[in-house]
Design a protein around this motif. Structure first.
Motif, PDB file in Angstrom:
ATOM      1  N   TRP A   1       0.823  -1.207   0.000  1.00 11.64           N
ATOM      2  CA  TRP A   1       0.000   0.000   0.000  1.00 11.64           C
ATOM      3  C   TRP A   1       0.856   1.257   0.000  1.00 11.64           C
ATOM      4  O   TRP A   1       0.657   2.172  -0.788  1.00 11.64           O
ATOM      5  CB  TRP A   1      -0.910   0.015   1.230  1.00 11.64           C
ATOM      6  N   LEU A   2       1.795   1.264   0.941  1.00 15.43           N
ATOM      7  CA  LEU A   2       2.626   2.465   1.053  1.00 15.43           C
ATOM      8  C   LEU A   2       3.381   2.716  -0.245  1.00 15.43           C
ATOM      9  O   LEU A   2       3.588   3.856  -0.634  1.00 15.43           O
ATOM     10  CB  LEU A   2       3.597   2.317   2.223  1.00 15.43           C
ATOM     11  N   ASP A   3       3.776   1.645  -0.917  1.00 18.60           N
ATOM     12  CA  ASP A   3       4.496   1.810  -2.175  1.00 18.60           C
ATOM     13  C   ASP A   3       3.594   2.323  -3.294  1.00 18.60           C
ATOM     14  O   ASP A   3       4.057   2.986  -4.208  1.00 18.60           O
ATOM     15  CB  ASP A   3       5.112   0.468  -2.614  1.00 18.60           C
TER      16      ASP A   3
ATOM     17  N   ASP B   1      -8.823   1.894  -7.041  1.00 16.63           N
ATOM     18  CA  ASP B   1      -8.099   0.915  -7.856  1.00 16.63           C
ATOM     19  C   ASP B   1      -7.572  -0.212  -6.978  1.00 16.63           C
ATOM     20  O   ASP B   1      -7.615  -1.387  -7.358  1.00 16.63           O
ATOM     21  CB  ASP B   1      -6.932   1.584  -8.604  1.00 16.63           C
ATOM     22  N   GLN B   2      -7.085   0.146  -5.819  1.00 18.20           N
ATOM     23  CA  GLN B   2      -6.636  -0.886  -4.882  1.00 18.20           C
ATOM     24  C   GLN B   2      -7.768  -1.831  -4.511  1.00 18.20           C
ATOM     25  O   GLN B   2      -7.592  -3.052  -4.464  1.00 18.20           O
ATOM     26  CB  GLN B   2      -6.094  -0.243  -3.605  1.00 18.20           C
TER      27      GLN B   2
ATOM     28  N   PRO C   1      -8.536  -6.945  -3.892  1.00 12.91           N
ATOM     29  CA  PRO C   1      -9.553  -6.967  -2.840  1.00 12.91           C
ATOM     30  C   PRO C   1      -9.151  -7.822  -1.636  1.00 12.91           C
ATOM     31  O   PRO C   1      -9.544  -7.503  -0.514  1.00 12.91           O
ATOM     32  CB  PRO C   1     -10.782  -7.554  -3.543  1.00 12.91           C
ATOM     33  N   SER C   2      -8.368  -8.874  -1.878  1.00  8.16           N
ATOM     34  CA  SER C   2      -7.967  -9.718  -0.756  1.00  8.16           C
ATOM     35  C   SER C   2      -7.211  -8.930   0.295  1.00  8.16           C
ATOM     36  O   SER C   2      -7.480  -9.049   1.496  1.00  8.16           O
ATOM     37  CB  SER C   2      -7.102 -10.881  -1.237  1.00  8.16           C
TER      38      SER C   2
ATOM     39  N   TYR D   1     -16.087  -0.959  -1.163  1.00 10.01           N
ATOM     40  CA  TYR D   1     -16.284  -1.706  -2.408  1.00 10.01           C
ATOM     41  C   TYR D   1     -15.440  -2.973  -2.461  1.00 10.01           C
ATOM     42  O   TYR D   1     -15.726  -3.888  -3.229  1.00 10.01           O
ATOM     43  CB  TYR D   1     -15.988  -0.815  -3.619  1.00 10.01           C
ATOM     44  N   ALA D   2     -14.405  -3.054  -1.633  1.00 10.30           N
ATOM     45  CA  ALA D   2     -13.650  -4.304  -1.522  1.00 10.30           C
ATOM     46  C   ALA D   2     -14.116  -5.104  -0.307  1.00 10.30           C
ATOM     47  O   ALA D   2     -14.425  -6.289  -0.412  1.00 10.30           O
ATOM     48  CB  ALA D   2     -12.154  -4.016  -1.398  1.00 10.30           C
TER      49      ALA D   2
END
Lengths: 215, 215
Positions: free
Chosen positions: A78-80, A104-105, A110-111, A174-175
């Motif tokens: 995430w941080l990247d 987008d993530q 989603p996992s 949404y995830a």
DNA sequence: CTGTATTCTGACCGGATGTTCAAGTTTTGC
DNA sequence: GCAAAACTTGAACATCCGGTCAGAATACAG
């Protein structure tokens, strides 16, 4: 899995370890997200990874250690992948990009979102620790940036904490609760267009509340 | 599930049953929320309710049955406590009240929210069934009401599904992920004023996006 | 090739947990 | 007041799961 034909002997030294750890972490993340943290057994992970259970425990002493490693990997990715706010580009561009990247993530991984949400909702202690270490400072920085934009008349003053809490809530939902979303949209699977709709709606809402977008 | 149709003689007939079931359901909800669905054991519920474990199983055959009963009770309380949209009062009043009631629920009954979120994120099959039965129709009705308001020029057209998804996401996040919220607000406990801030911010945002509130 | 370090793995253990049961106790209907 | 129904409860059972371990197999260095 095919091996690289040419690889120096030095690299092979840690080759097996790195490869197996990556395999275990990816598999574990997927199953944690699918089954829930507590319902997931080391046996399931072993089976789906094609390894004996004892091998999992060779790399990760306990299930808790494994979960921590999975969460740390998620956080690192995430941080990247999330851009920093850049003051000179102004609020409209930064907020739009931020919401877009977060959604987008949710769509592409989603996992990861779900595992993190599960750990948060279950209040796993080290997750709250992660948040303190990584996000509180981050929020302070972004708050200062927003303050400067307010001073420069580029946006209206907003309660920054609630702004980010709500952006995260909307984008992650949404995830994390994709089952619920699917029911309400009456779709078997969420498509990219659904995420685009959400993107547009959420962005407009946030920009309006910051006094950036015209009505 | 089904109540005795005859309430003629005295209510003592089902007194013990009703009382114990209520005790068990309330206790179970609290512990499910605190510990997570899978980590909660029937023994914990029994201890905190002051009953022997076998007594729990006398009223609820299995843990799954108990969870279903807890969820059904939560849903019933929700349906009872959320007002219907009333067309004549217009969008501003209805949306404001809806957001306010949802946030009050998060504040006053966080356990219920959390248990439901846990069941949703874990995709317990019967929860999705509940959603289909109770909320999909509800959403259709509200969509029609909003459509009429749009026709009457009382608000701008919005993607109704995403409107409700985001309202739910924002309002529930203060209960479901209260640990995260506390970290970001840097507070030990959330106070009513925090919920009021959220209420004001979210309401303004939603009204703006519907073209109701002026900028 | 040889010895050492690393990796692999089947078998096993202790403990926890959902569930059952049968024997008791209390409440209810009459 | 009495039989039946409803409720209570300690004890036991079967299962499952995380974790251990010793020894085999493999990779590596020199």
């Amino acid at each position: 899995m095919s091996e690289s034909p040419k690889r120096s002997k030095n690299q092979l030294k840690t080759h097996i370890r790195a490869q197996n750890q990556a395999l275990i972490l990816e598999t574990a993340e997927r199953i944690f997200a699918r089954q829930g943290l507590a319902k997931t057994t080391t046996q399931m992970i072993a089976d789906e990874a094609g390894l004996p259970k004892a091998n999992i425990h060779y790399y990760y002493r306990s299930k808790k250690d494994l979960l921590e490693a999975v969460l740390e990997r998620i956080l690192q990715l995430w941080l990247d992948s999330v851009s920093q706010f850049s003051e000179e580009l102004g609020p409209r561009h930064n907020l739009t990009r931020y919401i877009s990247e977060k959604l987008d993530q949710s769509r592409l991984n989603p996992s990861a979102s779900k595992v993190f949400a599960m750990a948060l909702i279950g209040e796993e202690p080290f997750v709250l620790e992660f948040l303190r270490r990584f996000f509180v400072d981050e929020l302070q920085k972004e708050k200062q940036t927003l303050d400067r934009w307010v001073e420069q008349g580029l946006m209206k003053p907003v309660p920054v904490e609630h702004l980010f809490i709500t952006i995260w809530a909307m984008t992650q939902t949404y995830a994390d609760f994709d089952g619920q979303v699917k029911v309400l949209l009456q779709k078997e699977q969420l498509e990219e267009s659904d995420f685009d709709d959400a993107k547009q709606f959420i962005t407009r809402m946030i920009l309006l509340s910051c006094g950036i977008e015209e009505v």
